[in-house]
Design a protein around this motif. Structure first.
Motif, PDB file in Angstrom:
ATOM      1  N   ALA A 199      89.745  25.856  93.026  1.00  0.00           N
ATOM      2  CA  ALA A 199      88.411  26.201  92.548  1.00  0.00           C
ATOM      3  C   ALA A 199      87.697  24.938  92.068  1.00  0.00           C
ATOM      4  CB  ALA A 199      88.502  27.216  91.417  1.00  0.00           C
ATOM      5  N   THR A 200      86.389  25.006  92.012  1.00  0.00           N
ATOM      6  CA  THR A 200      85.600  23.932  91.418  1.00  0.00           C
ATOM      7  C   THR A 200      85.488  24.171  89.918  1.00  0.00           C
ATOM      8  OG1 THR A 200      84.331  23.610  93.442  1.00  0.00           O
ATOM      9  CG2 THR A 200      83.325  22.814  91.424  1.00  0.00           C
ATOM     10  N   THR A 201      85.487  23.098  89.143  1.00  0.00           N
ATOM     11  CA  THR A 201      85.318  23.218  87.690  1.00  0.00           C
ATOM     12  C   THR A 201      84.088  22.437  87.235  1.00  0.00           C
ATOM     13  OG1 THR A 201      86.925  21.406  87.454  1.00  0.00           O
ATOM     14  CG2 THR A 201      87.719  23.637  87.062  1.00  0.00           C
ATOM     15  N   LEU A 202      83.371  23.022  86.275  1.00  0.00           N
ATOM     16  CA  LEU A 202      82.366  22.307  85.490  1.00  0.00           C
ATOM     17  C   LEU A 202      82.967  22.102  84.115  1.00  0.00           C
ATOM     18  CD1 LEU A 202      78.952  24.027  86.333  1.00  0.00           C
ATOM     19  CD2 LEU A 202      79.879  21.894  87.216  1.00  0.00           C
ATOM     20  N   VAL A 203      82.952  20.855  83.621  1.00  0.00           N
ATOM     21  CA  VAL A 203      83.758  20.499  82.455  1.00  0.00           C
ATOM     22  C   VAL A 203      82.872  19.977  81.325  1.00  0.00           C
ATOM     23  CG1 VAL A 203      85.787  19.249  81.657  1.00  0.00           C
ATOM     24  CG2 VAL A 203      85.538  19.780  84.095  1.00  0.00           C
ATOM     25  N   VAL A 204      82.614  20.823  80.330  1.00  0.00           N
ATOM     26  CA  VAL A 204      82.011  20.354  79.087  1.00  0.00           C
ATOM     27  C   VAL A 204      83.135  19.759  78.246  1.00  0.00           C
ATOM     28  CG1 VAL A 204      80.811  21.031  76.977  1.00  0.00           C
ATOM     29  CG2 VAL A 204      80.186  22.086  79.157  1.00  0.00           C
ATOM     30  N   THR A 205      82.951  18.526  77.766  1.00  0.00           N
ATOM     31  CA  THR A 205      84.071  17.860  77.103  1.00  0.00           C
ATOM     32  C   THR A 205      83.601  16.789  76.130  1.00  0.00           C
ATOM     33  OG1 THR A 205      86.150  16.666  77.512  1.00  0.00           O
ATOM     34  CG2 THR A 205      84.291  16.122  78.936  1.00  0.00           C
ATOM     35  N   HIS A 206      84.421  16.518  75.122  1.00  0.00           N
ATOM     36  CA  HIS A 206      84.298  15.278  74.362  1.00  0.00           C
ATOM     37  C   HIS A 206      84.825  14.163  75.255  1.00  0.00           C
ATOM     38  CE1 HIS A 206      83.527  17.736  70.907  1.00  0.00           C
ATOM     39  NE2 HIS A 206      84.715  18.287  70.948  1.00  0.00           N
ATOM     40  N   LEU A 207      84.088  13.068  75.338  1.00  0.00           N
ATOM     41  CA  LEU A 207      84.520  11.990  76.232  1.00  0.00           C
ATOM     42  C   LEU A 207      85.059  10.841  75.394  1.00  0.00           C
ATOM     43  CD1 LEU A 207      84.703  11.967  79.232  1.00  0.00           C
ATOM     44  CD2 LEU A 207      82.559  10.732  79.357  1.00  0.00           C
ATOM     45  N   LEU A 208      86.293  11.052  74.904  1.00  0.00           N
ATOM     46  CA  LEU A 208      86.968  10.076  74.063  1.00  0.00           C
ATOM     47  C   LEU A 208      88.065   9.384  74.872  1.00  0.00           C
ATOM     48  CD1 LEU A 208      87.109  12.271  70.856  1.00  0.00           C
ATOM     49  CD2 LEU A 208      85.394  10.559  71.480  1.00  0.00           C
ATOM     50  N   SER A 209      88.722   8.435  74.249  1.00  0.00           N
ATOM     51  CA  SER A 209      89.578   7.515  75.006  1.00  0.00           C
ATOM     52  C   SER A 209      90.757   8.187  75.693  1.00  0.00           C
ATOM     53  CB  SER A 209      90.079   6.394  74.090  1.00  0.00           C
ATOM     54  OG  SER A 209      90.806   6.928  73.005  1.00  0.00           O
ATOM     55  N   GLU A 210      91.224   9.346  75.172  1.00  0.00           N
ATOM     56  CA  GLU A 210      92.370   9.994  75.805  1.00  0.00           C
ATOM     57  C   GLU A 210      91.968  10.955  76.921  1.00  0.00           C
ATOM     58  OE1 GLU A 210      91.858  13.269  74.969  1.00  0.00           O
ATOM     59  OE2 GLU A 210      90.488  12.651  73.421  1.00  0.00           O
ATOM     60  N   ARG A 211      90.657  11.170  77.109  1.00  0.00           N
ATOM     61  CA  ARG A 211      90.214  12.223  78.012  1.00  0.00           C
ATOM     62  C   ARG A 211      90.406  11.941  79.499  1.00  0.00           C
ATOM     63  NH1 ARG A 211      88.299  16.716  75.332  1.00  0.00           N
ATOM     64  NH2 ARG A 211      89.256  15.417  73.710  1.00  0.00           N
ATOM     65  N   PRO A 212      90.369  10.693  79.976  1.00  0.00           N
ATOM     66  CA  PRO A 212      90.572  10.482  81.423  1.00  0.00           C
ATOM     67  C   PRO A 212      91.882  11.040  81.942  1.00  0.00           C
ATOM     68  CG  PRO A 212      89.592   8.524  80.466  1.00  0.00           C
ATOM     69  CD  PRO A 212      89.932   9.438  79.318  1.00  0.00           C
ATOM     70  N   ALA A 213      92.953  10.965  81.168  1.00  0.00           N
ATOM     71  CA  ALA A 213      94.238  11.508  81.629  1.00  0.00           C
ATOM     72  C   ALA A 213      94.139  13.008  81.859  1.00  0.00           C
ATOM     73  CB  ALA A 213      95.338  11.191  80.622  1.00  0.00           C
ATOM     74  N   PHE A 214      93.465  13.714  80.966  1.00  0.00           N
ATOM     75  CA  PHE A 214      93.263  15.152  81.147  1.00  0.00           C
ATOM     76  C   PHE A 214      92.441  15.428  82.396  1.00  0.00           C
ATOM     77  CE2 PHE A 214      90.174  18.613  80.481  1.00  0.00           C
ATOM     78  CZ  PHE A 214      91.040  19.692  80.553  1.00  0.00           C
ATOM     79  N   LEU A 215      91.388  14.651  82.619  1.00  0.00           N
ATOM     80  CA  LEU A 215      90.544  14.862  83.800  1.00  0.00           C
ATOM     81  C   LEU A 215      91.315  14.575  85.081  1.00  0.00           C
ATOM     82  CD1 LEU A 215      87.198  13.335  82.489  1.00  0.00           C
ATOM     83  CD2 LEU A 215      87.719  15.768  82.863  1.00  0.00           C
ATOM     84  N   ARG A 216      92.177  13.558  85.055  1.00  0.00           N
ATOM     85  CA  ARG A 216      93.009  13.290  86.235  1.00  0.00           C
ATOM     86  C   ARG A 216      93.925  14.473  86.530  1.00  0.00           C
ATOM     87  NH1 ARG A 216      93.383   8.130  83.754  1.00  0.00           N
ATOM     88  NH2 ARG A 216      95.492   8.568  82.964  1.00  0.00           N
ATOM     89  N   ALA A 217      94.479  15.069  85.481  1.00  0.00           N
ATOM     90  CA  ALA A 217      95.346  16.236  85.674  1.00  0.00           C
ATOM     91  C   ALA A 217      94.537  17.433  86.162  1.00  0.00           C
ATOM     92  CB  ALA A 217      96.060  16.565  84.364  1.00  0.00           C
ATOM     93  N   LEU A 248      80.495  17.028  81.938  1.00  0.00           N
ATOM     94  CA  LEU A 248      79.318  17.134  81.075  1.00  0.00           C
ATOM     95  C   LEU A 248      79.708  16.740  79.655  1.00  0.00           C
ATOM     96  CD1 LEU A 248      78.374  20.560  82.594  1.00  0.00           C
ATOM     97  CD2 LEU A 248      76.927  18.551  82.787  1.00  0.00           C
ATOM     98  N   PRO A 249      79.584  15.464  79.295  1.00  0.00           N
ATOM     99  CA  PRO A 249      80.033  15.025  77.964  1.00  0.00           C
ATOM    100  C   PRO A 249      79.122  15.546  76.852  1.00  0.00           C
ATOM    101  CG  PRO A 249      79.754  13.163  79.492  1.00  0.00           C
ATOM    102  CD  PRO A 249      79.084  14.340  80.099  1.00  0.00           C
ATOM    103  N   LYS A 250      79.727  16.011  75.775  1.00  0.00           N
ATOM    104  CA  LYS A 250      78.943  16.387  74.597  1.00  0.00           C
ATOM    105  C   LYS A 250      78.291  15.123  74.028  1.00  0.00           C
ATOM    106  CE  LYS A 250      80.503  19.493  71.700  1.00  0.00           C
ATOM    107  NZ  LYS A 250      79.735  20.750  71.823  1.00  0.00           N
ATOM    108  N   PRO A 251      76.993  15.172  73.770  1.00  0.00           N
ATOM    109  CA  PRO A 251      76.246  13.933  73.488  1.00  0.00           C
ATOM    110  C   PRO A 251      76.748  13.125  72.302  1.00  0.00           C
ATOM    111  CG  PRO A 251      74.745  15.756  73.956  1.00  0.00           C
ATOM    112  CD  PRO A 251      76.108  16.343  73.850  1.00  0.00           C
ATOM    113  N   ARG A 252      77.265  13.776  71.273  1.00  0.00           N
ATOM    114  CA  ARG A 252      77.655  13.053  70.064  1.00  0.00           C
ATOM    115  C   ARG A 252      79.101  12.575  70.086  1.00  0.00           C
ATOM    116  NH1 ARG A 252      74.397  13.482  65.413  1.00  0.00           N
ATOM    117  NH2 ARG A 252      72.481  14.683  65.742  1.00  0.00           N
TER     118      ARG A 252
END
Length: 373
Positions: A26-44, A55-59
């Motif tokens: 399936a395709t995913t749309l991902v609202v997320t905090h974009l902090l330093s540990e997040r790329p590993a989660f996105l790769r998974a 879609l990073p949360k602005p703050r």
């Protein structure tokens, strides 16, 4: 993140993906905090879905992480208005994933206002939503009829570790900002509004730092729980903040309205655990109070005879310092991966759901194998 840490984290997520295989890509749309540990989660996540957009949360955007993620994934801005208007939301989703199966990964109920329209009119199929936060959980729960499954990890036992450490990180960042202007918190009167898991951790951490803590929660059961733990309680938010020199709001909803700010003690520090638009009605003060930045992440609000300080513009205070809670965050991320895979198997009917205890046990065992042994 150092190479050995990245390798261990990637190995953990590989084990989760193997244990919870997707029912289809399936395709995913991902609202997320974009902090330093997040790329590993996105790769998974990319192993169990096609990541349509991040879609990073602005703050909560760490710029080097944003740059890294943009090299691999499509990244779009996330104004709350995007999904507040159902027709605009539908146009956006069609542009990203027309005709496909789609899973919406959410932090804060962004998709809730337009969910019914998306399920009814999207040219593909909305398989469901995975929600990470308590305020988002409440937004979906408040919908009269959920048109698709919503799997919430907000109340998962695996999130308890994170919530406790988030409370401690809130206090750490608050103390750092206050010390930055030559002030200290020790022996002050403090107020915590909201006595859920994060609010309780904040209150207990403040008390350990020798502050006198008052708690207010509109839920009388939580008020009783706070009282049983030795905290002073009050009958209203205005009463609770009146003598406080520090006020931290941890409700996930609107904690202080315009009328409540007048009750703040002169010189009080005010902070939030979540987005300012969720917790604090600060916009109502902009024509009344003069706002003056006085240091890093600290703003003075002042009218004749009254002034107080707002931390981090009313946003989540702990994001000032990266909101680090260690490897415990990966427990929740693993449950989100498992929930995403489960939605691909059509295992759930429309309504609110949570993952099975056996799934959580498997995630916990995998975490122990990779991080504690």
């Amino acid at each position: 993140m150092e190479s050995p840490e990245r390798a261990r984290l990637d190995a953990f997520f590989r084990s989760i993906v193997q244990q919870f295989p997707a029912g289809g890509m399936a395709t995913t749309l991902v609202v997320t905090h974009l902090l330093s540990e997040r790329p590993a989660f996105l790769r998974a996540l990319a192993q169990v879905s096609v990541v349509g957009a991040v879609l990073p949360k602005p703050r909560s955007i760490h710029q080097p992480t944003l740059d890294e993620v943009r090299n691999t994934f499509t990244v779009h801005d996330l104004p709350r208005e995007l999904f507040a208007d159902p027709s605009q939301a539908l146009d956006y989703v069609e542009d990203i994933a027309a005709g496909r199966d789609l899973v919406l990964l959410d932090i804060g109920g962004y998709f809730a206002p337009s969910l019914s329209t998306l399920v009814e009119k999207f040219s593909g199929r909305i398989l469901g939503v995975v929600e990470d936060t308590e305020n988002g959980h409440q937004r979906y729960e408040a919908l009269e009829d959920l048109p698709c499954p919503v799997i919430s990890v907000a109340r998962s036992p695996l999130k308890d570790c994170e919530d406790h450490l988030v409370g401690r990180s809130i206090v750490f960042s608050t103390e750092a900002l206050v010390r930055g202007r030559g002030d200290i918190l020790t022996s002050r009167n403090a107020c915590v509004i909201g006595f859920g898991k994060v609010g309780r951790a904040i209150a207990q951490t403040l008390r350990a730092l020798d502050l006198r803590v008052t708690v207010y929660d509109k839920n009388p059961v939580r008020q009783v729980q706070a009282h049983s733990l030795g905290f002073r309680t009050c009958a209203s938010a205005a009463d609770a903040v009146r003598e406080a020199e520090l006020v931290l709001c941890a409700t996930g909803n609107l904690a202080l309205q315009q009328s409540d700010f007048a009750a703040l003690r002169n010189g009080a520090y005010l902070g939030s655990v979540t987005s300012s638009e969720d917790e604090l009605e600060l916009g109502s003060l902009h024509d009344l109070y003069q706002r003056t930045p006085i240091g890093q992440q600290l703003t003075r609000y002042e009218i004749t005879g009254h002034y107080f300080y707002v931390l981090a513009d009313g946003g989540a205070v702990n994001f000032v310092h990266g909101a680090a809670v260690g490897s415990y965050i990966h427990l929740v991320q693993a449950e989100i991966l498992a929930a995403t895979a489960a939605l691909g198997h059509d295992q759930f009917r429309p309504g609110m759901h949570e993952m099975a205890a056996s799934d959580r046990h498997a995630i916990a065992r995998a975490w122990l194998n990779h991080f504690e042994r």
